[in-house]
Motif scaffolding. Structure first.
Motif, PDB file in Angstrom:
ATOM      1  N   SER A  58      88.541 108.870 -43.446  1.00 36.09           N
ATOM      2  CA  SER A  58      89.811 109.036 -43.909  1.00 36.09           C
ATOM      3  C   SER A  58      90.233 110.215 -43.782  1.00 36.09           C
ATOM      4  CB  SER A  58      90.434 107.774 -44.538  1.00 36.09           C
ATOM      5  OG  SER A  58      91.292 107.465 -45.177  1.00 36.09           O
ATOM      6  N   PRO A  59      92.072 109.879 -43.084  1.00 35.31           N
ATOM      7  CA  PRO A  59      92.107 109.241 -42.336  1.00 35.31           C
ATOM      8  C   PRO A  59      92.148 109.573 -40.847  1.00 35.31           C
ATOM      9  CG  PRO A  59      94.269 110.506 -42.625  1.00 35.31           C
ATOM     10  CD  PRO A  59      93.104 110.846 -43.522  1.00 35.31           C
ATOM     11  N   LEU A  60      92.124 108.277 -40.250  1.00 31.93           N
ATOM     12  CA  LEU A  60      91.820 108.289 -38.737  1.00 31.93           C
ATOM     13  C   LEU A  60      92.880 108.371 -37.651  1.00 31.93           C
ATOM     14  CD1 LEU A  60      88.794 105.730 -38.029  1.00 31.93           C
ATOM     15  CD2 LEU A  60      88.953 108.232 -38.239  1.00 31.93           C
ATOM     16  N   ASP A  61      92.679 109.096 -36.964  1.00 29.65           N
ATOM     17  CA  ASP A  61      94.316 108.995 -36.527  1.00 29.65           C
ATOM     18  C   ASP A  61      93.974 109.950 -35.255  1.00 29.65           C
ATOM     19  OD1 ASP A  61      94.902 111.754 -37.526  1.00 29.65           O
ATOM     20  OD2 ASP A  61      95.840 111.365 -38.598  1.00 29.65           O
ATOM     21  N   GLU A  62      95.005 110.591 -34.083  1.00 23.90           N
ATOM     22  CA  GLU A  62      95.053 111.051 -33.052  1.00 23.90           C
ATOM     23  C   GLU A  62      94.333 112.629 -33.332  1.00 23.90           C
ATOM     24  OE1 GLU A  62      99.117 111.425 -34.134  1.00 23.90           O
ATOM     25  OE2 GLU A  62      97.317 109.558 -33.790  1.00 23.90           O
ATOM     26  N   ASN A  63      94.256 113.175 -34.388  1.00 22.97           N
ATOM     27  CA  ASN A  63      94.140 114.303 -34.706  1.00 22.97           C
ATOM     28  C   ASN A  63      92.957 114.531 -35.472  1.00 22.97           C
ATOM     29  OD1 ASN A  63      96.953 115.823 -34.016  1.00 22.97           O
ATOM     30  ND2 ASN A  63      97.707 114.825 -36.045  1.00 22.97           N
ATOM     31  N   SER A  64      92.247 113.278 -35.021  1.00 18.90           N
ATOM     32  CA  SER A  64      90.536 113.341 -35.935  1.00 18.90           C
ATOM     33  C   SER A  64      89.465 113.655 -35.247  1.00 18.90           C
ATOM     34  CB  SER A  64      89.960 111.872 -36.982  1.00 18.90           C
ATOM     35  OG  SER A  64      91.585 111.168 -37.181  1.00 18.90           O
ATOM     36  N   ILE A  65      88.134 114.458 -35.734  1.00 14.94           N
ATOM     37  CA  ILE A  65      87.035 114.451 -35.031  1.00 14.94           C
ATOM     38  C   ILE A  65      86.474 113.804 -35.397  1.00 14.94           C
ATOM     39  CG2 ILE A  65      86.378 116.124 -33.150  1.00 14.94           C
ATOM     40  CD1 ILE A  65      88.740 117.597 -33.224  1.00 14.94           C
ATOM     41  N   VAL A  66      85.818 113.184 -34.184  1.00 17.46           N
ATOM     42  CA  VAL A  66      83.734 113.226 -35.516  1.00 17.46           C
ATOM     43  C   VAL A  66      82.709 113.854 -34.481  1.00 17.46           C
ATOM     44  CG1 VAL A  66      82.285 111.117 -35.952  1.00 17.46           C
ATOM     45  CG2 VAL A  66      84.681 110.654 -36.617  1.00 17.46           C
ATOM     46  N   VAL A  67      82.331 114.245 -35.293  1.00 20.56           N
ATOM     47  CA  VAL A  67      80.837 115.054 -35.049  1.00 20.56           C
ATOM     48  C   VAL A  67      79.535 114.581 -35.867  1.00 20.56           C
ATOM     49  CG1 VAL A  67      79.231 116.899 -34.626  1.00 20.56           C
ATOM     50  CG2 VAL A  67      81.985 117.368 -34.985  1.00 20.56           C
ATOM     51  N   ALA A  68      78.526 114.098 -35.223  1.00 17.92           N
ATOM     52  CA  ALA A  68      77.708 112.745 -35.677  1.00 17.92           C
ATOM     53  C   ALA A  68      76.477 113.324 -35.206  1.00 17.92           C
ATOM     54  CB  ALA A  68      78.117 110.930 -35.927  1.00 17.92           C
ATOM     55  N   HIS A  69      75.323 112.821 -36.159  1.00 19.52           N
ATOM     56  CA  HIS A  69      74.078 113.672 -35.489  1.00 19.52           C
ATOM     57  C   HIS A  69      73.129 112.659 -35.666  1.00 19.52           C
ATOM     58  CE1 HIS A  69      69.622 115.329 -36.647  1.00 19.52           C
ATOM     59  NE2 HIS A  69      70.121 115.703 -35.656  1.00 19.52           N
ATOM     60  N   SER A  70      72.236 111.945 -34.484  1.00 19.41           N
ATOM     61  CA  SER A  70      71.046 111.012 -34.541  1.00 19.41           C
ATOM     62  C   SER A  70      71.425 109.743 -34.880  1.00 19.41           C
ATOM     63  CB  SER A  70      69.934 111.261 -35.312  1.00 19.41           C
ATOM     64  OG  SER A  70      68.976 111.073 -34.823  1.00 19.41           O
ATOM     65  N   LEU A  71      70.989 109.061 -35.816  1.00 19.83           N
ATOM     66  CA  LEU A  71      71.055 107.528 -36.797  1.00 19.83           C
ATOM     67  C   LEU A  71      72.619 107.658 -37.214  1.00 19.83           C
ATOM     68  CD1 LEU A  71      70.402 105.441 -37.238  1.00 19.83           C
ATOM     69  CD2 LEU A  71      69.660 105.473 -39.218  1.00 19.83           C
ATOM     70  N   GLY A  72      73.310 108.834 -37.627  1.00 21.16           N
ATOM     71  CA  GLY A  72      75.014 109.198 -37.452  1.00 21.16           C
ATOM     72  C   GLY A  72      75.594 108.851 -36.767  1.00 21.16           C
ATOM     73  N   CYS A  73      74.863 109.388 -35.240  1.00 20.93           N
ATOM     74  CA  CYS A  73      75.730 108.908 -33.890  1.00 20.93           C
ATOM     75  C   CYS A  73      75.708 107.075 -34.276  1.00 20.93           C
ATOM     76  CB  CYS A  73      74.950 109.183 -32.934  1.00 20.93           C
ATOM     77  SG  CYS A  73      75.119 110.596 -33.099  1.00 20.93           S
ATOM     78  N   LEU A  74      75.262 106.479 -34.355  1.00 21.20           N
ATOM     79  CA  LEU A  74      75.048 104.965 -34.654  1.00 21.20           C
ATOM     80  C   LEU A  74      75.914 104.967 -35.646  1.00 21.20           C
ATOM     81  CD1 LEU A  74      73.253 102.790 -32.774  1.00 21.20           C
ATOM     82  CD2 LEU A  74      71.663 102.719 -34.324  1.00 21.20           C
ATOM     83  N   SER A  75      75.746 105.006 -36.266  1.00 23.41           N
ATOM     84  CA  SER A  75      76.280 104.269 -37.669  1.00 23.41           C
ATOM     85  C   SER A  75      77.675 104.880 -37.485  1.00 23.41           C
ATOM     86  CB  SER A  75      75.857 105.112 -39.271  1.00 23.41           C
ATOM     87  OG  SER A  75      74.689 104.445 -39.381  1.00 23.41           O
ATOM     88  N   SER A  76      78.056 105.750 -36.995  1.00 20.15           N
ATOM     89  CA  SER A  76      79.363 106.032 -37.012  1.00 20.15           C
ATOM     90  C   SER A  76      80.120 105.062 -35.326  1.00 20.15           C
ATOM     91  CB  SER A  76      79.841 107.652 -36.576  1.00 20.15           C
ATOM     92  OG  SER A  76      79.313 108.576 -37.551  1.00 20.15           O
ATOM     93  N   LEU A  77      79.983 104.595 -34.571  1.00 19.13           N
ATOM     94  CA  LEU A  77      80.590 103.939 -33.044  1.00 19.13           C
ATOM     95  C   LEU A  77      80.417 102.812 -34.195  1.00 19.13           C
ATOM     96  CD1 LEU A  77      77.780 105.769 -30.495  1.00 19.13           C
ATOM     97  CD2 LEU A  77      80.357 105.552 -30.614  1.00 19.13           C
ATOM     98  N   ASP A  78      79.042 102.231 -34.368  1.00 20.55           N
ATOM     99  CA  ASP A  78      79.221 101.310 -35.462  1.00 20.55           C
ATOM    100  C   ASP A  78      80.708 101.363 -35.932  1.00 20.55           C
ATOM    101  OD1 ASP A  78      77.940  98.419 -36.237  1.00 20.55           O
ATOM    102  OD2 ASP A  78      78.813  99.659 -37.867  1.00 20.55           O
ATOM    103  N   PHE A  79      80.739 101.648 -37.002  1.00 17.02           N
ATOM    104  CA  PHE A  79      81.922 101.937 -37.650  1.00 17.02           C
ATOM    105  C   PHE A  79      83.095 102.071 -36.699  1.00 17.02           C
ATOM    106  CE2 PHE A  79      84.767 104.641 -40.271  1.00 17.02           C
ATOM    107  CZ  PHE A  79      85.671 104.569 -40.860  1.00 17.02           C
ATOM    108  N   LEU A  80      83.800 102.857 -35.877  1.00 18.05           N
ATOM    109  CA  LEU A  80      84.739 103.291 -35.419  1.00 18.05           C
ATOM    110  C   LEU A  80      85.050 101.846 -34.142  1.00 18.05           C
ATOM    111  CD1 LEU A  80      84.011 107.076 -34.374  1.00 18.05           C
ATOM    112  CD2 LEU A  80      85.224 106.493 -35.710  1.00 18.05           C
TER     113      LEU A  80
END
Length: 186
Positions: A58-80
């Protein structure tokens, strides 16, 4: 200002692998960086990890970037998939991502089955999507990452002989990732 959120994976922590190195690089160019801590990474629980992401990204906006690894990718995609409804994200970088059960890690099947990815939201709400994959990953095969890449229309980058992009594979730095990410920060 750009804010980068780094999300670790299974059996990892914020101080592992290339995460601290990348955070330092991001901060060195004047961007903010947060390495998300996911509780009990040796026995991940879907609801707990989802709450960790909700509390820390947080906050999530047009200036936010997510970098995720392995199971963190799946978790991030689910959350997003939920968090981005009505919002935009600058970019996502997925390192050794997957969306289906992994034969090499059957203990994660329950977690994986609960995660839901809204591919349409990911494709339309995230401006730039990158996947990094390796030809010799012992946990996530290249085809598993490629299938996800096609589903979300991501630019795919193969790093030869990178294993699972962990410290044990020689990844305490990750220059190929930094090269792509740095362009979005300057």
């Amino acid at each position: 200002m750009n804010t980068v959120f780094i999300v670790h994976g299974y059996r990892a922590a914020p101080q592992n692998h290339w995460f601290p190195w990348l955070a330092q690089k991001i901060q060195s160019v004047g961007a903010a960086c947060e390495i998300v801590h996911l509780e009990d990474s040796s026995a991940p629980q879907y609801e707990v990890w989802k709450e960790c992401l909700h509390m820390q990204i947080s906050p999530l906006d047009e200036n936010s970037i997510v970098v995720a690894h392995s199971l963190g990718c799946l978790s991030s995609l689910d959350f997003l998939s939920e968090a981005l409804k009505g919002k935009k994200l600058k970019a996502i970088f997925l390192i050794a991502p997957f969306k289906e059960s992994l034969p090499a890690l059957p203990e994660l099947n329950g977690f994986i089955q609960q995660a839901k990815i809204d591919e349409h939201v990911i494709r339309t709400a995230i401006q730039k999507r990158f996947i990094f994959l390796s030809n010799n990953d012992p946990y996530v095969t290249a085809p598993e990452s490629i299938r996800l890449g096609f589903a979300i229309h991501a630019q795919m980058v193969e790093i030869k002989s990178a294993g699972h992009f962990m410290q044990d594979d020689g990844f305490v730095e990750f220059s190929e990732l930094w090269e792509k990410l740095n362009h979005l920060l300057v």
